[in-house]
Design a protein around this motif. Structure first.
Motif, mmCIF file in Angstrom:
data_model
loop_
_atom_site.group_PDB
_atom_site.id
_atom_site.type_symbol
_atom_site.label_atom_id
_atom_site.label_comp_id
_atom_site.label_asym_id
_atom_site.label_seq_id
_atom_site.Cartn_x
_atom_site.Cartn_y
_atom_site.Cartn_z
ATOM 1 N N GLY A 49 28.284 -9.130 4.909
ATOM 2 C CA GLY A 49 28.971 -10.059 5.910
ATOM 3 C C GLY A 49 28.569 -11.411 5.829
ATOM 4 O O GLY A 49 29.209 -12.459 5.579
ATOM 5 N N LEU A 50 27.411 -11.741 5.567
ATOM 6 C CA LEU A 50 26.751 -13.143 4.936
ATOM 7 C C LEU A 50 27.383 -13.559 3.767
ATOM 8 O O LEU A 50 27.727 -14.673 3.545
ATOM 9 C CB LEU A 50 24.993 -12.983 4.936
ATOM 10 N N ASP A 51 27.476 -12.525 2.800
ATOM 11 C CA ASP A 51 28.190 -13.041 1.502
ATOM 12 C C ASP A 51 29.636 -13.490 1.656
ATOM 13 O O ASP A 51 30.217 -14.340 0.921
ATOM 14 C CB ASP A 51 28.249 -11.627 0.545
ATOM 15 N N GLY A 74 37.038 -8.833 -4.449
ATOM 16 C CA GLY A 74 35.983 -8.148 -4.711
ATOM 17 C C GLY A 74 34.637 -8.727 -5.332
ATOM 18 O O GLY A 74 33.672 -8.221 -5.397
ATOM 19 N N ALA A 75 34.836 -9.996 -5.738
ATOM 20 C CA ALA A 75 33.695 -10.857 -6.282
ATOM 21 C C ALA A 75 32.727 -11.149 -5.193
ATOM 22 O O ALA A 75 33.107 -11.545 -4.124
ATOM 23 C CB ALA A 75 34.252 -12.104 -7.004
ATOM 24 N N THR A 76 31.599 -11.027 -5.656
ATOM 25 C CA THR A 76 30.496 -11.795 -4.726
ATOM 26 C C THR A 76 30.546 -13.148 -4.946
ATOM 27 O O THR A 76 30.911 -13.775 -5.545
ATOM 28 C CB THR A 76 29.112 -10.970 -5.060
ATOM 29 N N ALA A 77 29.882 -13.733 -3.899
ATOM 30 C CA ALA A 77 29.596 -15.223 -3.921
ATOM 31 C C ALA A 77 28.734 -15.829 -5.088
ATOM 32 O O ALA A 77 29.045 -16.758 -5.701
ATOM 33 C CB ALA A 77 28.758 -15.650 -2.747
ATOM 34 N N LEU A 78 28.029 -14.866 -5.611
ATOM 35 C CA LEU A 78 27.045 -15.304 -6.563
ATOM 36 C C LEU A 78 28.138 -15.168 -8.020
ATOM 37 O O LEU A 78 27.992 -16.147 -8.870
ATOM 38 C CB LEU A 78 26.084 -14.304 -6.981
ATOM 39 N N LYS A 79 28.898 -14.274 -8.077
ATOM 40 C CA LYS A 79 30.070 -14.341 -9.112
ATOM 41 C C LYS A 79 30.855 -15.613 -9.108
ATOM 42 O O LYS A 79 31.119 -16.167 -10.067
ATOM 43 C CB LYS A 79 30.969 -13.140 -9.196
ATOM 44 N N LEU A 80 31.434 -16.176 -7.972
ATOM 45 C CA LEU A 80 32.112 -16.968 -7.697
ATOM 46 C C LEU A 80 31.473 -18.428 -8.074
ATOM 47 O O LEU A 80 31.885 -19.361 -8.898
ATOM 48 C CB LEU A 80 32.552 -17.147 -6.440
ATOM 49 N N TRP A 81 30.088 -18.570 -7.614
ATOM 50 C CA TRP A 81 29.144 -19.677 -7.958
ATOM 51 C C TRP A 81 29.084 -19.808 -9.550
ATOM 52 O O TRP A 81 29.362 -20.863 -10.015
ATOM 53 C CB TRP A 81 27.877 -19.344 -7.466
ATOM 54 N N ASN A 82 28.910 -18.489 -10.127
ATOM 55 C CA ASN A 82 28.608 -18.792 -11.643
ATOM 56 C C ASN A 82 29.979 -18.914 -12.268
ATOM 57 O O ASN A 82 29.983 -19.724 -13.315
ATOM 58 C CB ASN A 82 27.950 -17.218 -12.061
ATOM 59 N N ARG A 83 31.041 -18.671 -11.816
ATOM 60 C CA ARG A 83 32.364 -19.154 -12.459
ATOM 61 C C ARG A 83 32.314 -20.414 -12.371
ATOM 62 O O ARG A 83 32.985 -21.208 -13.543
ATOM 63 C CB ARG A 83 33.478 -18.448 -11.862
ATOM 64 N N LEU A 84 32.115 -21.032 -11.278
ATOM 65 C CA LEU A 84 32.390 -22.477 -11.144
ATOM 66 C C LEU A 84 31.396 -23.352 -12.132
ATOM 67 O O LEU A 84 31.502 -24.276 -12.684
ATOM 68 C CB LEU A 84 32.054 -22.705 -9.715
ATOM 69 N N LYS A 85 30.081 -22.780 -12.240
ATOM 70 C CA LYS A 85 29.039 -23.339 -13.077
ATOM 71 C C LYS A 85 29.587 -23.191 -14.513
ATOM 72 O O LYS A 85 29.474 -24.337 -15.311
ATOM 73 C CB LYS A 85 27.934 -22.523 -12.937
#
Length: 145
Positions: A49-51, A74-85
């Protein structure tokens, strides 16, 4: 957050800093930083939920072009974050070379009066002369004061 990240502007570092402050304040830094451990005592349902909230923050603070580029069901926030990076760091070396070349070709004599350039005539004449004749030249912040 009041910064909207897009590919046309060069505010990625600012956006990251503000987003990390926000995530830290809400104790969800582990959702965007793999080196931060998941807080103990949080069950998977709560963590998911936090994710989802962090994903909403990411999507809500980037341009639609970037949303469409990074969105993956289905991607996690971390996957989105890393994609932006990846998107903003993929041309890091090329940009570094370009900026170094610009800096190398910059001549300080072209900017001797940069601080006072554009001040209205008459109204600031005395101040302009004082800054120009100061020895040593005041720092930008000192002169601005």
């Amino acid at each position: 957050m009041s910064v909207t990240l897009d590919q046309e502007e060069s505010q990625y570092a600012t956006w990251v800093e503000l987003f990390q402050i926000y995530a830290c304040a809400f104790n969800v830094l582990d959702h965007i930083d793999a080196s931060v451990s998941r807080p103990s005592g949080i069950d998977t349902t709560t963590w998911n939920g936090l994710d989802a909230i962090v994903k909403q923050w990411i999507y809500g603070t980037i341009s639609w072009d970037l949303v469409n580029t990074i969105m993956k069901p289905g991607a996690t926030a971390l996957k989105l974050w890393n994609r932006l990076k990846e998107i903003f760091h993929d041309n890091k070396h090329t940009r570094s070379v370009y900026l170094e070349e610009q800096l190398t070709n910059t001549r300080l004599e072209n900017f001797a009066n940069m601080l006072i350039k554009g001040l209205p005539k008459g109204e600031y004449d005395t101040l302009t002369v004082m800054i120009q004749q100061a020895d040593p030249k005041p720092s930008f912040n000192k002169a601005r004061s």
